[in-house]
Every structure is written in structure tokens, then in C-alpha cells.
Design a protein around this motif. Structure first.
Motif, short mmCIF file in Angstrom:
data_model
loop_
_atom_site.label_atom_id
_atom_site.label_comp_id
_atom_site.label_asym_id
_atom_site.label_seq_id
_atom_site.Cartn_x
_atom_site.Cartn_y
_atom_site.Cartn_z
N LEU A 194 -37.16 1.41 26.26
CA LEU A 194 -36.46 0.89 25.44
C LEU A 194 -35.33 0.55 25.96
N ALA A 195 -34.77 1.12 26.72
CA ALA A 195 -33.37 0.94 27.10
C ALA A 195 -33.48 -0.14 28.20
N PHE A 196 -34.21 -0.19 29.02
CA PHE A 196 -34.32 -1.27 30.21
C PHE A 196 -35.18 -2.46 29.86
N ILE A 197 -36.40 -2.36 29.17
CA ILE A 197 -37.25 -3.33 28.95
C ILE A 197 -37.31 -3.64 27.19
N GLY A 198 -37.30 -2.62 26.50
CA GLY A 198 -37.37 -2.96 24.99
C GLY A 198 -38.83 -2.90 24.26
N ASP A 199 -39.14 -3.43 23.65
CA ASP A 199 -40.58 -3.48 22.99
C ASP A 199 -40.68 -4.80 22.26
N GLU A 200 -41.16 -5.69 23.02
CA GLU A 200 -41.69 -7.01 22.62
C GLU A 200 -42.42 -7.01 21.34
N GLN A 201 -43.26 -6.05 21.29
CA GLN A 201 -44.25 -6.15 19.96
C GLN A 201 -43.32 -5.93 18.78
N ARG A 202 -42.52 -5.16 18.59
CA ARG A 202 -41.78 -4.63 17.46
C ARG A 202 -40.34 -5.61 17.61
N GLY A 203 -40.39 -6.39 18.34
CA GLY A 203 -38.87 -7.16 18.48
C GLY A 203 -37.83 -6.59 18.72
N ILE A 204 -37.94 -5.56 19.74
CA ILE A 204 -36.79 -4.67 19.88
C ILE A 204 -36.45 -5.11 21.38
N PRO A 205 -35.04 -5.72 21.65
CA PRO A 205 -34.67 -5.96 22.77
C PRO A 205 -34.11 -4.75 23.75
N PRO A 206 -34.12 -5.02 24.95
CA PRO A 206 -33.56 -3.79 25.83
C PRO A 206 -32.17 -3.42 25.31
N CYS A 207 -31.96 -2.03 25.35
CA CYS A 207 -30.43 -1.87 24.97
C CYS A 207 -29.62 -2.05 26.05
N THR A 208 -29.76 -2.20 27.29
CA THR A 208 -28.91 -2.56 28.52
C THR A 208 -28.48 -4.08 28.12
N ALA A 209 -29.24 -4.90 27.45
CA ALA A 209 -28.83 -6.27 27.11
C ALA A 209 -27.60 -6.53 26.49
N CYS A 210 -27.31 -5.49 25.47
CA CYS A 210 -25.73 -5.58 25.10
C CYS A 210 -24.73 -4.34 25.28
N HIS A 211 -25.26 -3.22 25.84
CA HIS A 211 -24.67 -2.32 25.94
C HIS A 211 -24.46 -1.88 27.43
#
Length: 281
Positions: A194-211
Motif C-alpha cells: 500500500l505504501a509503495f504500490i497502492g491498490d489499483e483495484q480499489r483505487g488506492i494510490p501509493p502513500c509515497t506519491a504524496c507523503h
């Protein structure tokens, strides 16, 4: 004359009858189309005269909502990341902010190094984050009794100054390498995914993209080194709608997709020393 004889003679009544017949057909058609047939609905009671006419014209007869007062516009924050706002933050005076920060010591600790796991560490926090949160508390966009009272006592300049002070305090959050190029392969651990890749199926971007460190978004706080309990509590608050000061509702949207175990795992990942080392690379 030729017009006085046959079908063209002046006393011929048929043209008049034709016009009268045409007018009658049009009138009956309008009456049936606008006043009779349009009144009846399949599962609802018949319409009134005005409603039937409006329905025949293809418009609505309901003008009630147009007369009602529009609800006030609700915004999650008064802060907009304009050049003026960013200029105010950059102009913050850390020396003056150190005097203001004396009021923060009781909760946030000396130099912003909070010891309570439910109170965030401010040392090393990006000044834009502190500036925004203070304004959100001041305007009531973010609710917390003590912080609301303190923020209302501060001016915009005071907020910029105290933000500048905490941003340069040592022994706090891990510094983010803005615009870094750290990438992670697929991991078995859900928090790392979740932190580095996210979850595309649930529309969750990686946390590192913003933080950080892969990306940085203005107003998004660094998480590496923050208290585990604080991160988990904020994720739950966003998910439950108790916290609503994210400008584009991105945190509320993401947090609602996370399970409680995922929230705990992410909080533990960012709060763990390993996460701090990874973010510093």
C-alpha cells in the motif's frame, strides 16, 4: 369574368370550410395533446392544467426548488496553495516562532518532540502542513478544543513563524527527499504494498506519491517517524468522516477503502525505525 364562375367564384364557401376544418383539427390536437393526454401518468395521479401544459412542452412545472435558498457552500479548508500563501509560509520567522512555540510545549514537547503517542511530532514537519492545520483549527474546519482556542489566538504571521520554527527542529520526523526516485517491487507485506504500490483495484494510490519519498504534495505531512497511534487514529478519523479538512477529500476516499488491520499495519510501517531508514535512502 372567369373568377365569377366555377371553383374560383367569390361566393365559393369551400376554402373557408377548409381553413375552419384545419383550425378545428389543430385546436382539438392541442387540447388532446396538452390538456388531456399529458395529464395522465402511469403510476401517479393526474396532473393539473399547468403541469399538463408544461409536460407537453417538455419542461418541468416544479419551480419550488428554484425559489428555495441555496445551501451555503461548504469547503474543507480556507487554504488555497496560491503564490501568496506559499510566500507567507516561506517568509516565516523561526526566531519569533520559538517564542510562540512555548505555548505548544505542554502537549507537543520541547522543540516539537511529542512524547504522547496520540499527539503528533512537529519537529521536522513541513511548514506548509503546520500552517494549513493551524488555519483549519482557527476556522473550525478541523475540530479539537484546545487547538481551536490556541489557533484563534494566532495571526497568519504567527502561524507562519511557528511553522518555520518547528520545521527546522532536529530529532523529529525523518526528512523527505522530495522528488526522490525510490521504487519498490511487489511485496508480500500489505503495508509495504500500500505504501509503495497502492491498490489499483480499489483505487488506492501509493502513500509515497504524496507523503514521500517518491512524490510530494503540498500540505501532505511526512509520516516516517510519526507516532504509530497518531497515524492510525487519523486514518480512522478520515474513514469515519470525523476529520474532513482534506482539500480534495483524497484522504477520506482512501481511508474508507482500508480495513482496520491495514490502517494499523500502515501506521506501524511508517512509525517503525525501518520505515525511517527506507525514507532516508
Amino acid at each position: 369574368m372567369a373568377r365569377d364562375k366555377g371553383a374560383f367564384r367569390l361566393s365559393n364557401p369551400w376554402p373557408r370550410f377548409a381553413w375552419l376544418a384545419w383550425a378545428a383539427i389543430v385546436g382539438i390536437s392541442l387540447a388532446l395533446g396538452f390538456l388531456v393526454l399529458d395529464r395522465y401518468q402511469q403510476n401517479d395521479p393526474p396532473l393539473g392544467l399547468w403541469g399538463a401544459i408544461c409536460r407537453g412542452l417538455g419542461i418541468t412545472a416544479d419551480i419550488g426548488p428554484a425559489r428555495e435558498a441555496a445551501p451555503p457552500l461548504r469547503t474543507p479548508s480556507r487554504i488555497a496553495w496560491t503564490s501568496s500563501t506559499l510566500g507567507q509560509i516561506r517568509a516565516g520567522n523561526a526566531q519569533h516562532g520559538s517564542f510562540i512555540a512555548l505555548n505548544c510545549t505542554a502537549c507537543h514537547g520541547e522543540g516539537g518532540g511529542s512524547k504522547s503517542t496520540f499527539i503528533p511530532i512537529l519537529a521536522g514537519m513541513d511548514p506548509a502542513v503546520i500552517f494549513k492545520q493551524l488555519d483549519d483549527y482557527r476556522s473550525g474546519k478541523r475540530l479539537w478544543g484546545v487547538m481551536g482556542a490556541i489557533a484563534k489566538a494566532l495571526s497568519t504571521l504567527d502561524s507562519a513563524d511557528v511553522a518555520a520554527y518547528f520545521a527546522v527542529r532536529p530529532k523529529g520526523l525523518v526528512a523527505i527527499a522530495r522528488g526522490g526516485s525510490l521504487h519498490a517491487k511487489a511485496e508480500s507485506d500489505s503495508a509495504r504494498r500500500l505504501a509503495f504500490i497502492g491498490d489499483e483495484q480499489r483505487g488506492i494510490p501509493p502513500c509515497t506519491a504524496c507523503h514521500g519519498p517518491n512524490g510530494y504534495k503540498i500540505g501532505a505531512p511526512p509520516l516516517a517517524g510519526q507516532h504509530v497511534a497518531y497515524i492510525e487514529r487519523q486514518l480512522a478519523a478520515f474513514a469515519q468522516g470525523l476529520r474532513q479538512n482534506d482539500i480534495n477529500e483524497q484522504m477520506r476516499t482512501i481511508a474508507r477503502q482500508l480495513t482496520p488491520s491495514e490502517m494499523h499495519a500502515l501506521a506501524a510501517f511508517y512509525g517503525a525505525p525501518e520505515s525511517a531508514r527506507v525514507a532516508n535512502k
